[in-house]
Scaffold this motif. Structure first.
Motif, PDB file in Angstrom:
ATOM      1  N   PHE A  40     -11.597-116.470-101.754  1.00 14.18           N
ATOM      2  CA  PHE A  40     -11.368-117.073-103.067  1.00 14.18           C
ATOM      3  C   PHE A  40     -12.361-118.211-103.279  1.00 14.18           C
ATOM      4  CE2 PHE A  40      -7.258-115.339-101.796  1.00 14.18           C
ATOM      5  CZ  PHE A  40      -6.862-114.649-102.933  1.00 14.18           C
ATOM      6  N   LEU A  41     -12.924-118.260-104.459  1.00 15.56           N
ATOM      7  CA  LEU A  41     -13.733-119.387-104.909  1.00 15.56           C
ATOM      8  C   LEU A  41     -13.084-119.903-106.193  1.00 15.56           C
ATOM      9  CD1 LEU A  41     -17.449-118.227-104.427  1.00 15.56           C
ATOM     10  CD2 LEU A  41     -16.278-120.076-103.217  1.00 15.56           C
ATOM     11  N   ILE A  42     -12.659-121.166-106.167  1.00 10.44           N
ATOM     12  CA  ILE A  42     -11.927-121.737-107.302  1.00 10.44           C
ATOM     13  C   ILE A  42     -12.597-123.045-107.702  1.00 10.44           C
ATOM     14  CG2 ILE A  42      -9.653-122.360-108.185  1.00 10.44           C
ATOM     15  CD1 ILE A  42      -8.464-121.060-105.657  1.00 10.44           C
ATOM     16  N   THR A  43     -12.854-123.219-108.967  1.00 15.40           N
ATOM     17  CA  THR A  43     -13.498-124.447-109.420  1.00 15.40           C
ATOM     18  C   THR A  43     -12.470-125.572-109.542  1.00 15.40           C
ATOM     19  OG1 THR A  43     -13.163-124.029-111.783  1.00 15.40           O
ATOM     20  CG2 THR A  43     -15.162-123.110-110.766  1.00 15.40           C
ATOM     21  N   GLU A  44     -12.968-126.803-109.552  1.00 12.54           N
ATOM     22  CA  GLU A  44     -12.093-127.956-109.740  1.00 12.54           C
ATOM     23  C   GLU A  44     -11.402-127.889-111.098  1.00 12.54           C
ATOM     24  OE1 GLU A  44     -12.316-132.852-109.946  1.00 12.54           O
ATOM     25  OE2 GLU A  44     -14.029-131.717-109.153  1.00 12.54           O
ATOM     26  N   VAL A  73      -7.628-115.117 -94.865  1.00 14.56           N
ATOM     27  CA  VAL A  73      -7.840-115.676 -96.203  1.00 14.56           C
ATOM     28  C   VAL A  73      -8.803-116.856 -96.113  1.00 14.56           C
ATOM     29  CG1 VAL A  73      -6.778-116.843 -98.179  1.00 14.56           C
ATOM     30  CG2 VAL A  73      -5.570-114.959 -97.034  1.00 14.56           C
ATOM     31  N   THR A  74      -9.809-116.833 -96.968  1.00 14.01           N
ATOM     32  CA  THR A  74     -10.769-117.940 -97.050  1.00 14.01           C
ATOM     33  C   THR A  74     -10.730-118.505 -98.459  1.00 14.01           C
ATOM     34  OG1 THR A  74     -12.236-116.870 -95.443  1.00 14.01           O
ATOM     35  CG2 THR A  74     -13.181-118.617 -96.799  1.00 14.01           C
ATOM     36  N   VAL A  75     -10.571-119.822 -98.564  1.00 15.39           N
ATOM     37  CA  VAL A  75     -10.536-120.476 -99.874  1.00 15.39           C
ATOM     38  C   VAL A  75     -11.648-121.502 -99.948  1.00 15.39           C
ATOM     39  CG1 VAL A  75      -9.181-121.881-101.473  1.00 15.39           C
ATOM     40  CG2 VAL A  75      -8.036-120.138-100.073  1.00 15.39           C
ATOM     41  N   GLY A  76     -12.543-121.312-100.890  1.00 20.17           N
ATOM     42  CA  GLY A  76     -13.611-122.269-101.153  1.00 20.17           C
ATOM     43  C   GLY A  76     -13.345-122.969-102.472  1.00 20.17           C
ATOM     44  N   LEU A  77     -13.520-124.276-102.506  1.00 17.56           N
ATOM     45  CA  LEU A  77     -13.270-125.058-103.717  1.00 17.56           C
ATOM     46  C   LEU A  77     -14.581-125.655-104.212  1.00 17.56           C
ATOM     47  CD1 LEU A  77     -10.030-126.919-102.544  1.00 17.56           C
ATOM     48  CD2 LEU A  77     -10.237-124.677-103.650  1.00 17.56           C
ATOM     49  N   ILE A  78     -14.840-125.499-105.502  1.00 19.58           N
ATOM     50  CA  ILE A  78     -16.106-125.952-106.082  1.00 19.58           C
ATOM     51  C   ILE A  78     -15.870-127.208-106.912  1.00 19.58           C
ATOM     52  CG2 ILE A  78     -18.039-125.332-107.585  1.00 19.58           C
ATOM     53  CD1 ILE A  78     -17.506-122.412-106.965  1.00 19.58           C
ATOM     54  N   ALA A 109     -19.504-124.545-102.786  1.00 23.66           N
ATOM     55  CA  ALA A 109     -18.103-124.714-102.421  1.00 23.66           C
ATOM     56  C   ALA A 109     -17.883-125.536-101.159  1.00 23.66           C
ATOM     57  CB  ALA A 109     -17.446-123.346-102.263  1.00 23.66           C
ATOM     58  N   LEU A 110     -16.700-126.127-101.093  1.00 24.99           N
ATOM     59  CA  LEU A 110     -16.229-126.827 -99.897  1.00 24.99           C
ATOM     60  C   LEU A 110     -15.273-125.908 -99.149  1.00 24.99           C
ATOM     61  CD1 LEU A 110     -15.317-130.302-101.468  1.00 24.99           C
ATOM     62  CD2 LEU A 110     -17.455-129.656-100.331  1.00 24.99           C
ATOM     63  N   TYR A 111     -15.353-125.949 -97.814  1.00 26.58           N
ATOM     64  CA  TYR A 111     -14.488-125.117 -96.993  1.00 26.58           C
ATOM     65  C   TYR A 111     -13.856-125.960 -95.889  1.00 26.58           C
ATOM     66  CZ  TYR A 111     -16.404-120.883 -99.134  1.00 26.58           C
ATOM     67  OH  TYR A 111     -16.757-119.901-100.030  1.00 26.58           O
ATOM     68  N   GLY A 112     -12.856-125.395 -95.230  1.00 29.45           N
ATOM     69  CA  GLY A 112     -12.258-126.044 -94.066  1.00 29.45           C
ATOM     70  C   GLY A 112     -11.667-127.407 -94.372  1.00 29.45           C
ATOM     71  N   ASP A 113     -11.938-128.364 -93.503  1.00 33.88           N
ATOM     72  CA  ASP A 113     -11.378-129.708 -93.648  1.00 33.88           C
ATOM     73  C   ASP A 113     -11.848-130.380 -94.934  1.00 33.88           C
ATOM     74  OD1 ASP A 113     -10.022-129.456 -91.286  1.00 33.88           O
ATOM     75  OD2 ASP A 113     -11.524-130.518 -90.080  1.00 33.88           O
ATOM     76  N   ALA A 173     -12.466-128.932 -97.785  1.00 36.11           N
ATOM     77  CA  ALA A 173     -11.669-128.378 -98.872  1.00 36.11           C
ATOM     78  C   ALA A 173     -10.254-128.960 -98.858  1.00 36.11           C
ATOM     79  CB  ALA A 173     -11.615-126.858 -98.761  1.00 36.11           C
ATOM     80  N   ARG A 174      -9.683-129.082 -97.674  1.00 36.51           N
ATOM     81  CA  ARG A 174      -8.332-129.636 -97.558  1.00 36.51           C
ATOM     82  C   ARG A 174      -8.285-131.073 -98.068  1.00 36.51           C
ATOM     83  NH1 ARG A 174      -6.437-132.904 -94.064  1.00 36.51           N
ATOM     84  NH2 ARG A 174      -8.176-132.573 -92.610  1.00 36.51           N
ATOM     85  N   GLU A 175      -9.265-131.871 -97.687  1.00 35.98           N
ATOM     86  CA  GLU A 175      -9.310-133.261 -98.114  1.00 35.98           C
ATOM     87  C   GLU A 175      -9.533-133.371 -99.621  1.00 35.98           C
ATOM     88  OE1 GLU A 175     -12.367-134.939 -95.733  1.00 35.98           O
ATOM     89  OE2 GLU A 175     -11.242-134.754 -93.849  1.00 35.98           O
ATOM     90  N   PHE A 176     -10.379-132.492-100.149  1.00 34.67           N
ATOM     91  CA  PHE A 176     -10.650-132.496-101.589  1.00 34.67           C
ATOM     92  C   PHE A 176      -9.372-132.164-102.361  1.00 34.67           C
ATOM     93  CE2 PHE A 176     -11.934-129.996-105.383  1.00 34.67           C
ATOM     94  CZ  PHE A 176     -12.570-131.010-106.082  1.00 34.67           C
ATOM     95  N   LEU A 177      -8.642-131.146-101.903  1.00 36.10           N
ATOM     96  CA  LEU A 177      -7.408-130.746-102.569  1.00 36.10           C
ATOM     97  C   LEU A 177      -6.358-131.856-102.454  1.00 36.10           C
ATOM     98  CD1 LEU A 177      -6.329-128.325-104.129  1.00 36.10           C
ATOM     99  CD2 LEU A 177      -5.469-127.384-101.987  1.00 36.10           C
ATOM    100  N   SER A 178      -6.329-132.526-101.314  1.00 38.66           N
ATOM    101  CA  SER A 178      -5.377-133.622-101.116  1.00 38.66           C
ATOM    102  C   SER A 178      -5.652-134.767-102.083  1.00 38.66           C
ATOM    103  CB  SER A 178      -5.445-134.129 -99.678  1.00 38.66           C
ATOM    104  OG  SER A 178      -5.034-133.117 -98.765  1.00 38.66           O
TER     105      SER A 178
END
Length: 295
Positions: free
Chosen positions: A180-184, A213-218, A275-279, A281-286
């Motif tokens: 998954f690639l999801i924008t902000e 499952v891989t989630v990338g956040l842009i 995209a951001l991945y891993g830690d 991505a987690r920190e960005f979502l937090s």
């Protein structure tokens, strides 16, 4: 021959549900071979393909290439006009458009999506405006479906939500991989109260821990490598054709032409660079969650 082509296509259209481009092409190639009195084995030898492939083409299981169809028509002695019509059918077979109105009349939209998902071993989803359906909570899905299909009866909407949630069971199939690639912008889009979005972001946080499952956040702050013009889903599998689906306001489009699929695969690669991945991505979502809680 051209008149026969039009008459045959009219007959197909009159049988009930409209045939797909793939079905039209398969039926016409099968009809032309029958009119010429050529066996599948003989035609396969002339065209330079296997007899089994002739069978798969005529059943609609495989879409032939333009050179193969050109050779098919040449060996059967079809007219120039019929060759042009076959070329048009190939284009329609590779690029199908299904208006939402006709899909609603056929019944549950999620069933056709699930059919496609079940045949792929890797599904890559890019969404610039909304959380992907495979990741949506029940309440988030209810609000999205209600906005998208405002003419839905309540019972139809309930069935649609139930089917969308049922599709999510595929995420736990370890033989398949989901990217998954999801924008902000999609993460921040709020279809209801803040609590609805917080629950949705918590769901993403949980699902991203699955091994398949891989989630990338842009982030909006990421330097752009390409345009994020619209969402798309890339389906790929072992030993089978790949294809892409694109949802527009008026219709669902399926793209299967190899060169067109290649364009989407290339676009995916460029989007992934942002995209951001891993830690990270987690920190960005937090941080987004913390902002929603305090804002």
């Amino acid at each position: 021959m051209a008149g026969g082509f039009r008459s045959f296509m009219d007959t197909l259209d009159g049988l009930g549900s409209s045939p797909t481009g793939r079905e039209r092409l398969a039926a016409e190639l099968r009809r032309l071979r029958g009119l010429a009195g050529v066996s599948g084995r003989d035609l396969a030898q002339r065209v330079g393909i296997s007899q089994s492939k002739v069978s798969r083409i005529e059943s609609g299981a495989v879409i032939p290439s333009l050179p193969e169809v050109t050779a098919w028509g040449k060996e059967l002695g079809v007219s120039v006009e019929t060759q042009a019509q076959l070329a048009a059918l190939i284009e329609a077979a590779y690029n199908e458009v299904h208006p939402w109105g006709s899909a609603l009349q056929r019944g549950n939209l999620q069933e056709s999506v699930q059919d496609q998902e079940s045949t792929a071993t890797r599904i890559a989803v890019f969404q610039p405006s909304v959380v992907p359906g495979l990741l949506q909570t029940a309440e988030y899905a209810r609000r999205v479906i209600g906005m998208f299909h405002r003419d839905y009866a309540r019972s139809d909407q309930a069935a649609e939500i139930s089917s969308r949630l049922h599709r999510q069971l595929a995420l736990y199939d370890t033989d398949r991989h989901f990217d998954f690639l999801i924008t902000e912008a999609a993460l921040r889009w709020r279809p209801g109260p803040v609590q609805v979005l917080l629950a949705q972001l918590d769901r993403i946080m949980s699902i991203r821990t699955l091994d398949n499952v891989t989630v990338g956040l842009i982030p909006l702050s990421a330097e752009a490598t390409t345009l994020t013009s619209h969402g798309f889903v890339l389906y790929e599998g072992d030993g089978q054709e790949s294809w892409v689906t694109v949802e527009t306001i008026h219709a669902d489009m399926k793209v299967a032409a190899p060169d067109h699929v290649g364009i989407y695969r290339s676009r995916w690669g460029l989007l992934r660079e942002m995209a951001l991945y891993g830690d990270e991505a987690r920190e960005f979502l937090s941080r987004i969650v913390a902002g929603l809680r305090t804002g």
